[in-house]
Design an enzyme around this catalytic site. Structure first.
Site, mmCIF file in Angstrom:
data_model
loop_
_atom_site.group_PDB
_atom_site.id
_atom_site.type_symbol
_atom_site.label_atom_id
_atom_site.label_comp_id
_atom_site.label_asym_id
_atom_site.label_seq_id
_atom_site.Cartn_x
_atom_site.Cartn_y
_atom_site.Cartn_z
ATOM 1 C CG HIS A 5 -1.706 0.766 1.285
ATOM 2 N ND1 HIS A 5 -3.358 0.917 2.253
ATOM 3 C CD2 HIS A 5 -2.301 2.116 0.612
ATOM 4 C CE1 HIS A 5 -3.649 1.828 1.681
ATOM 5 N NE2 HIS A 5 -3.062 3.210 1.454
ATOM 6 C CG HIS A 7 -1.115 5.999 -3.290
ATOM 7 N ND1 HIS A 7 -1.999 5.652 -3.877
ATOM 8 C CD2 HIS A 7 -1.123 5.413 -1.760
ATOM 9 C CE1 HIS A 7 -3.315 5.196 -2.437
ATOM 10 N NE2 HIS A 7 -2.906 5.387 -1.170
ATOM 11 C CG HIS A 185 -7.332 3.268 -0.748
ATOM 12 N ND1 HIS A 185 -6.720 3.165 -1.573
ATOM 13 C CD2 HIS A 185 -6.399 4.018 0.086
ATOM 14 C CE1 HIS A 185 -5.264 3.035 -1.354
ATOM 15 N NE2 HIS A 185 -5.395 3.980 -0.404
ATOM 16 C CD GLU A 188 -7.760 6.458 4.020
ATOM 17 O OE1 GLU A 188 -8.420 6.206 3.179
ATOM 18 O OE2 GLU A 188 -6.056 7.548 4.402
ATOM 19 C CG ASP A 266 -1.635 5.450 2.781
ATOM 20 O OD1 ASP A 266 -2.018 5.152 1.439
ATOM 21 O OD2 ASP A 266 -2.277 6.134 3.749
ATOM 22 C CG ASP A 267 -0.446 8.651 0.236
ATOM 23 O OD1 ASP A 267 -0.092 9.473 -0.837
ATOM 24 O OD2 ASP A 267 -0.958 8.547 0.926
HETATM 25 N N1 ADE Z 1 -4.164 8.715 -2.634
HETATM 26 C C1 ADE Z 1 -2.737 8.875 -2.021
HETATM 27 N N2 ADE Z 1 -2.612 8.163 -0.320
HETATM 28 C C2 ADE Z 1 -4.389 8.249 -0.260
HETATM 29 C C3 ADE Z 1 -5.606 7.688 0.934
HETATM 30 N N3 ADE Z 1 -4.578 7.715 2.077
HETATM 31 N N4 ADE Z 1 -6.916 7.873 1.269
HETATM 32 C C4 ADE Z 1 -7.043 7.285 -0.443
HETATM 33 N N5 ADE Z 1 -7.174 8.050 -1.384
HETATM 34 C C5 ADE Z 1 -5.639 8.175 -1.473
HETATM 35 ZN ZN ZN Z 2 -3.621 4.621 0.120
#
Ligand code: ADE
Ligand code: ZN
Length: 327
Positions: A5, A7, A185, A188, A266-267
């Site tokens: 997971h 991006h 996703h 969340e 994630d990011d």
């Molecule tokens: N795009 C990038 N990070 C995300 C996240 N945590 N939730 C939904 N879309 C995303």
């Molecule tokens: Zn994500």
């Protein structure tokens, strides 16, 4: 561990945003690096997505996609990542007039180089925006398939509340019929109901995040019974206020319930770090045992789209790490 997971666009570090903007002659609405950095305070998912999408304008050429992917792989290698299933948002680039071939060839070339240099195996997953019409996603997916673009699966991301998985049934059916892996996703910020829909209507193979499953006991029991993988992102959850503090993160409870959880970044450029930073943040608040860390790592490889021989190899690495800890 396997990072499942992550991006690609969420690995765009502030320094790289500034240098790519300069290289590509793009003017950004920030006075300098410090001004950009001052904007990394988020109140919810949307407040992050607004900055995340705005910053992507610096990615223009195939070389840019190559370079950002290599930069991520170098960090992933340092974090102990052995296999990656990388997400990217094709709509974010196509709507700016960047060709799919530019995007995908740049990423793929770097993934191949990363495998040669560091032995990191990989898959590539195109995520569709849930805030955009499902028909737009379907049209783009058909192009990806018909033009034989090199992707392994599809996902579903972006703003969650108000955009339930049920809107994307046809997109996911098309993907499954064409042999692509499917993840989404769900849960969340959105309710447990969205996880049910991801399972029953999209027939996903993994749920990204999924932390809100704990609101629904029947759902927890089903996820445990099916050993449905949930790709949990601790630093992301805290930075986007899905969870108030790391000390209150539900990961220990999810593990104790027997859910198939694994941890991911994630990011990472936006949320305070890569997989190693997530491990460190968990270590600061919870005293997971060697067995629990081994379980988290094994879960990540069980959930990965590896062939059985590759999976067995990675699981053997986990077993030998575990043995070394008790030696
Ligand atoms: N795009 C990038 N990070 C995300 C996240 N945590 N939730 C939904 N879309 C995303
Ligand atoms: Zn994500």
């Amino acid at each position: 561990m396997a990072e499942l997971h992550i991006h690609l666009e969420g690995t765009l570090e502030p320094e790289l945003i500034m240098s790519l903007a300069q290289k590509n002659g793009i003017s950004l609405p920030y006075t300098d690096l410090a001004d950009l950095r001052s904007r990394y305070e988020f109140t919810d998912l949307q407040s992050f997505l607004d900055l995340f999408y705005a910053n992507m304008i610096v990615l223009r050429t195939s070389q840019d996609f190559h370079d950002i992917t290599m930069a991520y792989l170098a960090r992933a290698h340092d974090s102990g990542v052995r296999h990656v299933e990388l997400f990217f948002d094709p709509q974010a680039h196509v709507e700016r007039g960047i060709g799919l071939t530019e995007v995908i060839s740049g990423i793929r070339e770097a993934l191949r180089e990363g495998e040669e240099r560091w032995g990191i195996s990989h898959k590539l997953i195109a995520c569709f925006w849930r805030h955009a019409p499902a028909l737009e996603a379907l049209d783009l997916l058909k192009i990806l398939v018909e033009q034989k673009h090199d992707i392994d699966g599809i996902g579903l991301d972006s703003s969650e509340l108000g955009f339930p998985p049920e809107l994307f049934q046809e997109v996911f059916e098309y993907a499954r019929e064409h042999g692509l892996h499917v993840v989404a996703h769900a849960g969340e910020e959105g309710p447990a109901e969205y996880i049910w829909q991801a399972l029953d209507l999209l027939k996903v193979q993994r749920v990204d995040h999924g932390i809100r499953c704990l609101d629904d006991e029947q759902l927890v029991q089903r996820l445990v019974a099916e050993q449905m993988p949930l790709t949990v992102c601790p630093l992301s959850n805290v930075r986007l206020r899905a969870v108030d503090t790391m000390a209150e993160h539900p990961l220990p409870l999810m593990l104790a319930r027997g859910l198939n959880v694994s941890i991911h970044s994630d990011d990472p450029a936006y949320f305070g770090g890569y997989l190693d930073a997530n491990v460190a943040a968990l270590n600061e608040h919870f005293s997971f045992t060697t067995e629990q860390w081994a379980k988290l790592a094994a879960n990540s490889f069980e959930a990965a789209f590896l062939d059985e021989q590759q999976r067995a190899g990675r699981l053997a690495e986990v077993a030998s790490w575990q043995a070394s800890q008790s030696a």
